[in-house]
Structures are given as C-alpha cells and as structure tokens.
Design a protein around this motif. Structure first.
Motif, mmCIF file in Angstrom:
data_model
loop_
_atom_site.group_PDB
_atom_site.id
_atom_site.type_symbol
_atom_site.label_atom_id
_atom_site.label_comp_id
_atom_site.label_asym_id
_atom_site.label_seq_id
_atom_site.Cartn_x
_atom_site.Cartn_y
_atom_site.Cartn_z
ATOM 1 N N VAL A 1 -13.745 10.016 37.602
ATOM 2 C CA VAL A 1 -14.742 10.766 36.808
ATOM 3 C C VAL A 1 -14.785 10.216 35.383
ATOM 4 N N LEU B 1 -17.271 9.888 44.504
ATOM 5 C CA LEU B 1 -16.239 10.757 45.074
ATOM 6 C C LEU B 1 -16.775 11.690 46.155
ATOM 7 N N VAL C 1 -5.128 12.977 40.012
ATOM 8 C CA VAL C 1 -5.043 11.771 39.170
ATOM 9 C C VAL C 1 -6.145 10.762 39.497
ATOM 10 N N PRO C 2 -6.263 10.297 40.765
ATOM 11 C CA PRO C 2 -7.303 9.291 41.036
ATOM 12 C C PRO C 2 -8.712 9.820 40.800
ATOM 13 N N ARG C 3 -8.947 11.070 41.112
ATOM 14 C CA ARG C 3 -10.299 11.628 40.930
ATOM 15 C C ARG C 3 -10.614 11.756 39.436
ATOM 16 N N HIS C 4 -9.603 12.134 38.684
ATOM 17 C CA HIS C 4 -9.832 12.244 37.239
ATOM 18 C C HIS C 4 -10.160 10.871 36.644
ATOM 19 N N ALA D 1 -18.004 9.184 39.170
ATOM 20 C CA ALA D 1 -17.906 10.512 39.777
ATOM 21 C C ALA D 1 -18.701 10.612 41.064
ATOM 22 N N ASN D 2 -19.886 10.012 41.090
ATOM 23 C CA ASN D 2 -20.741 10.149 42.271
ATOM 24 C C ASN D 2 -20.134 9.515 43.517
#
Lengths: 249, 413
Positions: B218, B226, B212-215, B223-224
């Motif tokens: 992004v 991450l 969820v948090p990564r989506h 995104a970078n």
C-alpha cells in the motif's frame, strides 16, 4: 548485532517473522476490539441486546445497528486504507459477539442463572460481512457508508428473526395475552430492571399498522450511514502514523 | 539482580497471588441493601403491612406466595417522583424463584401500574422455586424516577436441585413448551451458522500474509494489486450468500411460526384499591423526638376517639418495622423476627380510649431495629420527617389504621 543489521538472515526467516507478527497483531487487535467494542455496545445498546423482552420491532431494530456500526467502520478504515484487508467489520463483530457470548454464558447464566434463551446476544454478522464486501468491491468510503450502512441496518431484523420468532409466539397467561419473550421477562425476576424502563413499542409509527419493522430498519439504515462516516473518520484519524516521530521509524 | 528489583518482582508475584486467591472467595450476596436505602424513603413512601409469606421452606418446582397490603403514603416526599409509573416487583437475588404471577387488587400486573397517593392496595405475588439456597424474599415496588422501594424481607429456603426445574407453558397455538430451555437449540444453531460463515470470510483473508507485506504494498502505491479478481468473486459470493441465507431463513421462519405477535407493553391504570375500615380515631402529633443513645422514638400524640367503641393503640409500623404493645396485640403471622419489636411500643396511658374522649399520651417506640435497619439515619436525611401507621383495636378485635407524619427532632444526650 548492530542497529543497521537485519534481524533476519533469509527470506524464509523474514516470512516466518512476518507471519508471527501477523498473529501477534491479529490477537492484539482482536482482544482490544473485543474489550472496547463490548463496553461501547453494552453502554449504548445495553438492555436491548441483553433481554429477549427488549427485542422489539421498533427501538431494538433502530438502536442496535446505529450503535453497533461504530467500531466496524473505524476498524475498516484502518485495515482497508493501510492494508487493503476487507475484514474490519467482520473481525469487529466476531470479537464483539464472542465477548458477548462469554459474558452471557458465564455471567448471566453462570453467575445469576438467567436462562441463555432470554439473554443471548443479537446477531450482527450478516450486516458486517456485507459491509466488508461492499468496501472491497467499491474501494470507497462513501459507497460503503451509503450502500453498506443502509444494508447493515436493513439486514439486522431479518438476520435475527429466525432466532427471535419462536419467542414471539403468543401465550394467554392469567387472562392476559403476551409473547413468550414477555413472559420470560416477567418470570425471570430482574430486581434492577423494572418493566417500565423497558423501551419497546414506543414511537409514532402507527400509520404503518403491524409493518413497522421495515420502516424502523430503513430509518436505522439511514442513521447508520451518518454514524458510519463519523466512525470511519475516527478510524482514519487513529490509524495515522503522525503520532510517531519520523526519526523513530 | 538488585535487591530493589527482587522486592519489586516478589511484590508483583504476591499481588498476582492475592488477586487470584480473591477469585476463589466469592460469597453469596444474600440481601438487597435494604438497610442502606434512605430511611425517609422507607418511612414515607410505600407502607407495607399485613404481609404473609406462605412458606419458609419450599422445594424446587413448588410454589409459595407473598401477599399483603401496601399504603401509598399521602405525604409522599417531594424528593422522590410520585408513583405514577410503578412496578410491583419482588426483591430476590435474581431468578432464584420465577414470578409465576403478581396481582394488585386481583388484577394481574405483568406491566407497570399507576398508583394513587393515599390509597391502600392489596397485592399477591406467586413464586415458583427454581434455585436451591437460603434467600431473602422482599416485597418491592419500583417507582419510575424514585428507584426501588424495598419492603420487609424474610428468609426462605429452597430445597432440591435446579436441574429438576421445569417451566411448562402452553402457547395460543396449542404447543406446550418448557420456557426454561425453549428454542435454545435454535439460538445456538443460527449463531453457529453465522459464526461459521464469518470465520470462513476471515480465514480467506488471514491465511495469506497480512500486515507487513500488505502495508509495504500500500505504501509503495501497489494497493490495487492486493485485491484480485478472484477475491472479488469470492467477496460477491459471500455477500450474495449472506443475503440469500437471510431472506431464505426469514421465509422459512415465517412458515414455521405463522402466528407471532409484537412484544406487549403499556401502563395499567385504575388499579382497584382496598378500602380499609374508616378510621374513627384522629391523631395529632404534638412533637416527636428520636433519642439517639436510647434507640427510641418518642411521640406526644393527642388522640380523639370519634367512634362508638373504645379503642387502644396496639402497633406502630414504620419502614416495615413493627412495634407492638403486647397487652393490646400480639403477632400471629410469623413476621420476621428482626423486624418485629414484640414489646417495643410503650404508651403512657393505654387504657381504652372511650368514645368521644380526647387524650394526650407519650408513645415510645424502642428497639435495636432503629439501629440495625438504620432508621436512625433519618436524622441525616434531607427532609427529616418520620411517618408510619398506627393501628388501634377495639374490644371486639376490630382494627383501624391511622397514618402519622410529622417532623422529627433528634436528641443526642
């Protein structure tokens, strides 16, 4: 609770729900990949992966990476471009190899009594780890396909050699020379797998003398590059959200 | 809960219980579907004869042999590929025995062989008992493009415990190993090492919030953020470590096993044939019918004796089923009962056929084996011909073999 209200009441609860969701997705992904990838690999790699007397220096080296880079490429496409998670290849291969070990141990050994030392799976993990790292460092599908795909093919044979080398020690048996792996295939009777369907040591790489494995590995790496592109696009296509209408989001 | 939902729920529970219960009933598959194989394939391809199973009971680690002869039928059916690439196999349910050796004409045949139509070969298979149980042991020939051609089978009992089984082999480097579990620890070790490295890589990523948090990051163009510099260093360490371990393990393996050879493969040609005594009797099949209700095949044969001693017809052998005229020949090889019709051959006039004499006789081969072994299904085959071996004996016991091959007409009344 109405549809407009949040399902959680605090940040801590949101984090907890998010982690629960992580594990659910991870479990689902893992088992789905295990099933799909396993079937795919058994159908395309099949006997080359099942039996030690198929693990030769030409066709096994060529075929196994080409047919096994498929799911890693597709899962990478989803996990990297959607979540920036560089574990697509490793998680796929771990799932595949766990599935294979369950199959080999419970079915091949448990049901049909083939010794595990004739039917263990090939090791695909070194190539998968390198594939993930190259995608993470390069953030490029093209670079991962070219460098990673080639590395995936090249690492396969040396990554398996420590496991299969003991079985390539020669033996004299009733006046003929064969490897211990050949002898395993001969001793442990497979009524449905006659010797002639064994596709080993066939081909025209005769000018390279005994050093055909590196040539086969390079060829496998080159084809793996193409297959990587193809399956990476499959992965991207399946990871689209176009399948869900906007008003459902 | 509505009654309809209750019924649906109970039905589902019943289905699950049934499926679970079914898992506990897994009877042993004892035979090999030999009766299901098309009758014409068993009658017109490989004719097995003079078969001998050396033992009916054998202890784990003891050996037994199955030996005999097979004739590669000259009238090989067009619908089956010719046996140019064949493999002498053994029809057993998996490695309940190990195949300690197999020979055709005295030549070890661990590989595929090329067989000639019309020739007879002598064979022997040496089996070492491995897994206790009652097993049906068949002769068997795999033919590329034709499939497995299974021969007669006999029940053999293996006694003892599989835990006691050993398979010692001495390599050309002078080491004696037990092939049953050789190098198994090495297999487990290297797979465990690589699983550990892979799990460490996965753990490094899945220990932190994932989907969820990564989506969200992004999707919002972050995104970078991450992948940190530290992540990249760890990644490089994993990649370099992987390459180093692969290279080092390959090097150490080559030092440990300096002598290795590639897998051996290839086709063995020019197998030594077995020369049967030349037949002096010629046989012409005038007609042949199979009477479905009577489970009997009737042939009208015109036989001519061109030799110098009188002979009598004693046996008709087709698909491994032997029909004998006990007045001429009795089996003393302990051939499987279900494949032996000891009084199954009737000849209208089986008095000695004198040298130079020509005689037309009615020959009937009748036995339940026609049905039990589904040879009667020949009438449903694409090429409704029968074939078999006729054995003649003279007064001194000399035997000669004549093959027959002719169309078969079924009669239903």
């Amino acid at each position: 609770m109405s549809a407009s209200q949040s399902a959680v009441r605090s940040r801590a609860e949101a984090v907890q729900v998010s982690r629960t969701f992580d594990w659910m997705i991870l479990f689902t992904l893992f088992t789905a990949v295990l099933g799909g990838y396993h079937i795919h690999y058994m159908l395309t790699g099949g006997d080359w992966d099942f039996w030690t007397d198929w693990k030769d220096r030409r066709l096994w080296v060529t075929v196994a990476p080409i047919v096994s880079i498929t799911f890693p490429a597709a899962v990478q496409a989803c996990l990297w471009w959607r979540y920036r998670l560089p574990v697509g290849a490793t998680i796929s291969v771990v799932a595949l190899m766990i599935g294979e070990w369950i199959n080999r141990y419970l079915n091949f050994w448990g049901w049909t009594y083939f010794p595990v030392n004739i039917c263990f799976p090939s090791n695909l993990l070194p190539g998968a780890i390198v594939l993930d790292v190259i995608l993470m460092l390069g953030n490029s599908m093209t670079l991962t396909a070219v460098v990673g795909g080639l590395a995936y093919g090249l690492l396969f044979y040396p990554g398996n050699w420590p496991v299969i080398a003991p079985l390539h020690v020669p033996v004299e048996y009733n006046g003929m020379m064969m490897t211990l792996a050949d002898l395993q295939g001969y001793h442990y009777v497979r009524t449905g797998t006659p010797e002639y369907i064994r596709m080993v040591e066939k081909g025209t790489l005769r000018t390279f003398g005994k050093d055909v494995a590196p040539v086969s590995a390079f060829f496998s790496g080159f084809v793996s590059i193409i297959i990587y592109f193809l399956w990476h696009f499959f992965g991207r296509w399946f990871a689209k959200t176009d399948f869900i209408a906007d008003d459902n989001l | 809960m509505k009654i309809k939902d209750k019924v649906a729920k109970l039905s589902f529970v019943a289905l699950l219980i049934t499926m679970t219960a079914a898992m506990f009933y897994a009877p042993t598959a004892s035979a090999h579907g030999e009766k299901s194989q098309a009758a014409f394939m068993r009658m017109r391809t490989i004719h097995w004869f003079d078969l001998h199973w050396s033992k009916e009971e054998v202890a784990v680690n003891d050996t037994m042999t199955l030996n005999g002869k097979f004739l590669v039928f000259a009238g090989w059916p067009e619908t089956v590929d010719k046996p140019e690439v064949s493999f002498l196999n053994i029809g057993i349910p998996g490695p309940v025995f190990i195949r300690a050796g197999s020979w055709i004409g005295g030549q070890l045949v661990p590989r595929s062989v090329s067989l000639e139509l019309g020739e007879t070969y002598e064979f022997k298979v040496l089996l070492k008992a491995r897994r206790p149980g009652d097993w049906h042991v068949h002769s068997m020939m795999n033919v590329q493009g034709g499939g497995p051609i299974i021969g007669p089978g006999k029940w053999v009992t293996i006694t003892g415990s599989m835990a006691d089984f050993v398979n010692p082999v001495t390599t050309l480097t002078g080491q004696t190993i037990d092939l049953e579990n050789y190098a198994l620890d090495n297999v487990y070790f290297w797979h465990a090492v690589w699983f550990a490295i892979a799990f460490a890589w996965l753990l490094f990523w899945i220990k932190r919030p994932m989907f969820v948090p990564r989506h969200i990051a992004v999707s919002t163009g972050k995104a970078n953020s991450l992948i940190s510099a530290g992540d990249k260093k760890v990644g490089m360490a994993f990649a370099l470590g992987t390459i180093v371990i692969v290279a080092a393990s390959m090097g150490s393996t080559n030092e440990k096993y300096p002598v290795t050879t590639p897998l051996q493969a290839g086709l063995l040609r020019g197998m030594k044939t077995f020369q049967m005594p030349e037949a002096t009797v010629s046989v012409k099949v005038d007609d042949a019918t199979y009477r479905v209700p009577g489970r009997a095949m009737q042939m009208t044969l015109t036989m001519t004796n061109n030799g110098d001693s009188a002979v009598r017809l004693g046996e008709f052998n087709t698909a491994g089923v032997r029909f004998l005229d006990p007045a001429v020949h009795e089996d003393d090889t302990n051939y499987p009962d279900d494949l032996l019709a000891e009084e199954g051959l009737t000849v209208s006039d089986n008095s000695p056929l004198a040298p130079g004499e020509t005689r037309t006789v009615e020959v009937t081969a009748s036995d339940a084996a026609w049905e039990v072994y589904r040879l009667a299904d020949l009438i449903y085959d694409p090429d409704s011909r029968f074939a078999g071996l006729l054995f003649f004996w003279d007064a001194k016991g000399a035997r000669q073999l004549v093959t027959v091959d002719a169309p078969l007409i079924p009669t239903f009344i």
